[in-house]
Design a protein around this motif. Structure first.
Motif, short mmCIF file in Angstrom:
data_model
loop_
_atom_site.label_atom_id
_atom_site.label_comp_id
_atom_site.label_asym_id
_atom_site.label_seq_id
_atom_site.Cartn_x
_atom_site.Cartn_y
_atom_site.Cartn_z
N THR A 304 -62.86 2.01 -15.18
CA THR A 304 -64.24 2.54 -14.52
C THR A 304 -63.21 3.37 -13.51
OG1 THR A 304 -63.79 0.20 -12.71
CG2 THR A 304 -66.29 0.69 -14.77
N GLY A 305 -62.06 2.76 -13.37
CA GLY A 305 -61.51 3.82 -11.49
C GLY A 305 -60.58 5.03 -11.94
N SER A 306 -60.06 5.34 -11.67
CA SER A 306 -58.60 6.45 -11.10
C SER A 306 -59.28 8.09 -11.36
CB SER A 306 -58.28 6.00 -12.40
OG SER A 306 -57.31 4.98 -13.33
N ALA A 307 -58.60 8.69 -11.14
CA ALA A 307 -59.03 10.53 -10.42
C ALA A 307 -59.21 10.27 -12.16
CB ALA A 307 -58.23 10.91 -10.29
N ILE A 308 -57.74 10.19 -12.34
CA ILE A 308 -57.73 10.93 -14.16
C ILE A 308 -56.56 9.01 -14.54
CG2 ILE A 308 -56.29 11.95 -15.09
CD1 ILE A 308 -55.88 14.33 -13.69
N THR A 309 -57.42 9.55 -16.44
CA THR A 309 -56.97 7.98 -17.32
C THR A 309 -56.56 8.50 -18.17
OG1 THR A 309 -57.97 7.04 -16.40
CG2 THR A 309 -57.30 6.16 -18.55
N TRP A 310 -55.02 8.55 -18.70
CA TRP A 310 -54.06 9.03 -20.38
C TRP A 310 -53.92 8.11 -20.64
CZ3 TRP A 310 -49.67 8.60 -21.19
CH2 TRP A 310 -49.09 10.15 -22.15
N LYS A 311 -54.66 7.52 -21.49
CA LYS A 311 -54.02 6.24 -21.98
C LYS A 311 -54.88 5.98 -24.00
CE LYS A 311 -54.99 1.55 -21.32
NZ LYS A 311 -56.03 0.55 -19.98
N TYR A 312 -53.72 5.51 -24.48
CA TYR A 312 -54.01 5.57 -26.19
C TYR A 312 -53.71 4.36 -26.52
CZ TYR A 312 -54.32 10.23 -24.45
OH TYR A 312 -54.87 11.21 -24.04
N PRO A 313 -53.71 2.66 -26.33
CA PRO A 313 -53.61 1.85 -27.02
C PRO A 313 -53.61 2.05 -28.42
CG PRO A 313 -54.99 1.11 -24.66
CD PRO A 313 -55.39 2.58 -25.68
N GLY A 314 -52.62 1.19 -29.09
CA GLY A 314 -52.47 1.69 -29.98
C GLY A 314 -51.96 0.69 -30.97
N CYS A 315 -51.65 0.42 -31.78
CA CYS A 315 -51.18 -0.66 -32.80
C CYS A 315 -50.56 -0.07 -33.71
CB CYS A 315 -52.38 -1.86 -33.68
SG CYS A 315 -53.14 -2.74 -32.34
N GLN A 336 -64.53 12.10 -11.86
CA GLN A 336 -62.67 11.72 -12.65
C GLN A 336 -63.10 12.46 -13.63
OE1 GLN A 336 -65.25 7.46 -11.98
NE2 GLN A 336 -63.72 7.13 -12.72
N GLN A 337 -61.98 12.02 -14.28
CA GLN A 337 -61.41 12.35 -16.08
C GLN A 337 -61.21 11.17 -16.78
OE1 GLN A 337 -59.65 17.15 -15.96
NE2 GLN A 337 -59.52 15.91 -13.95
N ALA A 338 -61.47 11.13 -17.61
CA ALA A 338 -60.41 10.95 -18.18
C ALA A 338 -60.23 10.61 -19.86
CB ALA A 338 -61.68 9.08 -18.70
N ASP A 339 -58.91 10.68 -20.59
CA ASP A 339 -58.78 10.82 -21.76
C ASP A 339 -58.37 10.13 -22.49
OD1 ASP A 339 -56.89 11.93 -24.48
OD2 ASP A 339 -57.37 13.98 -23.42
N THR A 340 -58.50 8.97 -23.21
CA THR A 340 -58.68 7.42 -23.37
C THR A 340 -58.95 7.65 -25.26
OG1 THR A 340 -58.51 5.47 -23.05
CG2 THR A 340 -60.72 6.28 -22.61
N GLY A 341 -57.92 6.77 -25.74
CA GLY A 341 -58.63 6.32 -27.11
C GLY A 341 -57.72 5.88 -27.97
N THR A 342 -56.74 5.57 -28.73
CA THR A 342 -56.30 4.77 -29.13
C THR A 342 -55.34 5.56 -31.02
OG1 THR A 342 -55.92 2.05 -30.80
CG2 THR A 342 -57.58 3.65 -30.90
N LYS A 343 -54.12 4.67 -31.00
CA LYS A 343 -53.61 4.93 -31.98
C LYS A 343 -53.33 3.72 -33.15
CE LYS A 343 -50.33 8.43 -30.18
NZ LYS A 343 -48.96 8.67 -29.98
#
Ligand SMILES: Nc1ncnc2c1ncn2[C@@H]1O[C@H](COP(=O)(O)OP(=O)(O)OP(=O)(O)O)[C@@H](O)[C@H]1O
Ligand SMILES: [Mg+2]
Lengths: 478, 253
Positions: A304-315, A336-343
């Protein structure tokens, strides 16, 4: 439409206070000397320093990545201070010696660390700026051979374990921000669950940024031995400041045969104000290796936070029959900007992955889902199920979806579903006409939308997540 | 007792004046029908009374139970007993019909200082109302109006009406798009809710519903004004002659 959805009656960020505490802050700037200084302050062995320096030298040669769907001004890496710690370093053996101001700070954040007030069933490692100030329930855990402590302590006390696994999932030269982290990481948590042990408590780390002009570079390493189980949760927050602060963390998980790691995040770094001033740049590399057969790693995040989120928790699904999961709620409000997802990388046979992503955009928020599912040649009968849903509140926000699929084995079964919906003025009016307030209407709709993710969170935190979501969307409707 | 008193109401949307001086008084115990050509402002009147933010009141007043209606927020109006059955009911994904209804009931109960209902008590109370409109539970677990047919949406409005029991019910073409049985259900529900202390204003195009629900007054809204009022015989006259004969004198004036 001024009385409508666009009207932003902004709810102040509730965790924005500053703790007035004397700090030991290293002057801004990054060099080999600074890294040597950090390493020395932490009393690290030579091999650790060498590893940091190697990472640093690599980092110098790497360009900052700009492929993500976010925009921000240049980051001055020499303007950041890479180490800040409360002056009076507590002795980790005794909570009595922790500065009362720190105890008070965590209590205000809802993380009581004093013996009598502790959350039942949850062991907490409290990290303040660059250091861990306390870890609760250590003895209880130690009885079962579980190690849960600050990573700096683990480097000193359990060097063989750390050396074996650190960088084994996210190498020191993995990417720009991971390399930076490897060079300068200060604290974070280390958890080790021995063979066959089911960790009786939720393990949890709470990260608090306090000092200004500093970055936070924490590093977390969790190793689950054969047949073990652990559920881990991280939370975080930071004061309201006009400047942007960099948070570049690395999390590595290793699950061996038949082991399960459940990793949950409630990310609530300061998001910046309505004009986009201030806020945390959250550039994070999180990766889990399902190294053993039948192992399982499950990521759940509420961002919910951060000005920018750049994160891709992966397995990385190496072991046959291993399972990777990613459940995500990402909210962007205001600017806010979020670019997130997974690998999800399938290597082993019969590996399965599930992706459920819920993006909520309000205000002028921009929300991007970016995911990669890769099925490699040897991964016979791999399966993936992906579901990416976006919700828009108002008409100045955006939702974007980039699902990448790379299948190199014809026995793979892939399923993908996506949807976009909008909470419009008419829906809100309809609810109001029935006596329901706009806030309640939005929270009903949003919670319904996020249900599948919230049910993955440990009970104690699901309520917190719902509450947070309410706060971060407050003011997003008229 | 006077429940609603509208005087010289003017309202505009997107800068265009739609209501051009509406006068209407509704007393408790009464049923009013509002008829009129397409685009004459009937829904606009209904939406303005409910407080839709897209419409701006530019002149005139409306007193509801003696209080300034326009000074109240839409949710306050609803909690004070103003109910609008929408001409185009809105679908809401992610909320079940049951949850939505219970939230509405509890918002109103809270406002009145009565205890809120838990899910079980609420379902008990709902059982009977469901029967009245001829529905089973399956509609309750579906998202609000999502995927409902046109007629089902209208029935859902009637269910909400029956559950919320408002003081002032404004029904905007709730009889349009209904099959014959559903039409009777709507009529029956409205008749059943008719009490000496409440009132109904129904916008309709059809004489048929008025043979089921006996209105005390029929008004014709044309070009943003009530140009003619009468008893239920006016509806019959309109059914036979259409609207032109009413519009003409207005054009001369
Ligand atoms: N939100 C809006 N934006 C633009 N124009 C509108 C809006 N609402 C109403 N209007 C215009 O106002 C006029 C009156 O519309 P209204 O919906 O009140 O008519 P009505 O009498 O209910 O018609 P019908 O019998 O077809 O339902 C129409 O010309 C319509 O196009
Ligand atoms: Mg209409």
């Amino acid at each position: 439409m001024s009385s409508g959805i666009e009207a932003q009656v902004l709810q102040p960020y509730k965790y924005g206070f500053v703790t007035d505490i004397e700090a030991d802050v290293v002057p801004p700037g990054l060099s080999e000397d600074v890294i040597r200084l950090i390493s020395a302050k932490k009393g690290e062995p030579e091999w650790m320093l060498e590893w940091r320096l190697k990472a640093y030298r690599n980092w110098l040669k790497m360009p900052e990545p700009h492929w993500s769907n976010v925009t921000y001004g240049p980051i001055d890496y020499q303007g950041i201070s890479y180490y800040a710690a409360p002056k009076q370093r507590p002795k980790l053996e005794s909570l009595d010696q922790v500065d009362p101001k720190l105890i008070e700070t965590f209590e205000k954040l809802g993380i009581p660390i004093e013996e009598r007030k502790r959350l039942a069933g949850v062991a907490v490692d409290a990290v303040f700026d660059s250091v861990s100030v306390a870890t609760t329930f250590r003895e209880t855990l130690a009885q079962q051979g579980i190690i849960f402590c600050a990573i700096s302590e683990a480097i000193r006390e359990h060097p063989d374990l750390v050396r074996k696994y650190l960088g084994s999932v996210v190498p020191h030269n993995d990417n720009f921000f991971a390399a930076l982290n490897s060079a300068v990481f200060t604290d974070g948590s280390f958890a080790y669950i021995p063979k066959g042990v089911r960790c009786p408590l939720e393990l949890s780390t709470y990260f608090r940024i306090n000092a200004s002009s500093t970055g936070q570079f924490e590093r977390t390493l969790i190793v689950a031995e054969e047949g073990s189980y652990v559920s881990y949760l991280e939370g975080c927050s930071a004061p309201v400041r006009d400047e942007n602060q960099l948070h570049a963390a690395v999390v590595e998980l290793v699950a061996l045969d038949d082991a399960t790691i459940k990793y949950s995040t409630i990310q609530n770094w300061y998001p910046g104000d309505e004009e986009g001033r201030g806020g945390i740049y959250n550039f994070v590399t999180k990766r889990g290796a399902c190294r053993g057969k039948n192992s399982k790693i499950s990521w759940t995040q509420v961002e919910t936070g951060s000005a920018i989120t750049w994160k891709y928790p992966g397995c990385i699904l190496q072991g046959d029959n291993s399972i990777g999961e990613f459940y995500s709620v990402a909210v962007t409000n205001q600017r806010q900007q979020a670019d997130t997802g997974t690998k999800m990388i399938h290597l082993g046979k019969n590996t399965r992955s599930t992706i459920v992503s819920k993006g909520i955009s309000a205000g002028r928020g921009q929300n991007t889902y970016r995911g990669l599912v890769k099925i490699l040649k040897g991964a016979d009968h791999a399966r993936n199920y992906s579901q990416c849903d976006s919700m828009l509140i108002g008409d100045k926000c955006g939702a974007h979806t980039f699902p990448y699929i790379d299948v190199r084995n014809s026995t793979a079964i892939m399923e993908h579903e996506a949807s976009t919906s909008k909470i419009g003025e008419d829906q809100i009016f309809y609810a109001k006409q029935r006596g329901v307030s706009a806030e309640d209407a939005v929270s009903m709709i949003v919670n319904g939308f996020c249900k599948e993710v919230f049910k993955e969170l440990p009970m104690e935190f699901a309520v917190e997540a719902q509450r947070l979501l309410g706060i971060s969307l407050e003011g997003s409707v008229g | 007792m006077t429940l609603l008193q509208i005087k010289n109401l003017r309202a505009s949307v997107e800068g265009r004046e739609i209501l051009q001086g509406v006068d209407l008084t509704v007393n408790t115990g009464e049923v009013h029908a509002i008829m009129g050509p397409n685009g004459s402002g009937k829904s606009t009147l209904a939406q303005v009374l409910a407080g839709h933010p897209a419409y701006t009141v530019t002149a005139g007043s409306a007193l509801y139970e003696g209080k300034d209606l326009f000074a109240m927020t839409p949710e306050e109006r609803a909690r004070e007993g103003v109910f609008l059955a929408f001409q185009y009911p809105v679908a809401i994904r992610g909320i079940t019909n049951a949850y939505f209804l219970r939230s509405a009931v509890n918002a109103i109960r809270k406002h009145r200082g009565t205890e809120e209902l838990g899910p079980v008590e609420f379902m008990d109370a709902l059982e009977e109302k469901l029967k009245v409109i001829g529905w089973d539970d399956s509609y309750l677990s579906r998202p609000v109006n999502e995927g409902f047919s046109g007629g089902e949406k209208k029935r859902n409005e009637i269910l909400q009406l029956a559950v919320l029991e408002p003081k002032l019910a404004i029904l905007d073409e709730t009889d349009s798009g209904l099959d014959i049985d559903a039409l009777k259900t709507v009529a029956r529900t409205v008749e059943k809710l008719r009490r000496p202390d409440n009132a109904t204003v129904m916008v309709t195009h059809y004489y048929r519903i008025l043979t089921h629900i006996q209105p005390d007054f029929v008004h014709v809204l044309a070009a943003g004004r009530i140009v003619k009022s009468g008893g239920k015989e006016l509806a019959q006259e309109l059914e036979e002659k259409g609207y032109d004969w009413i519009r003409e004198p207005a054009a001369v004036a």
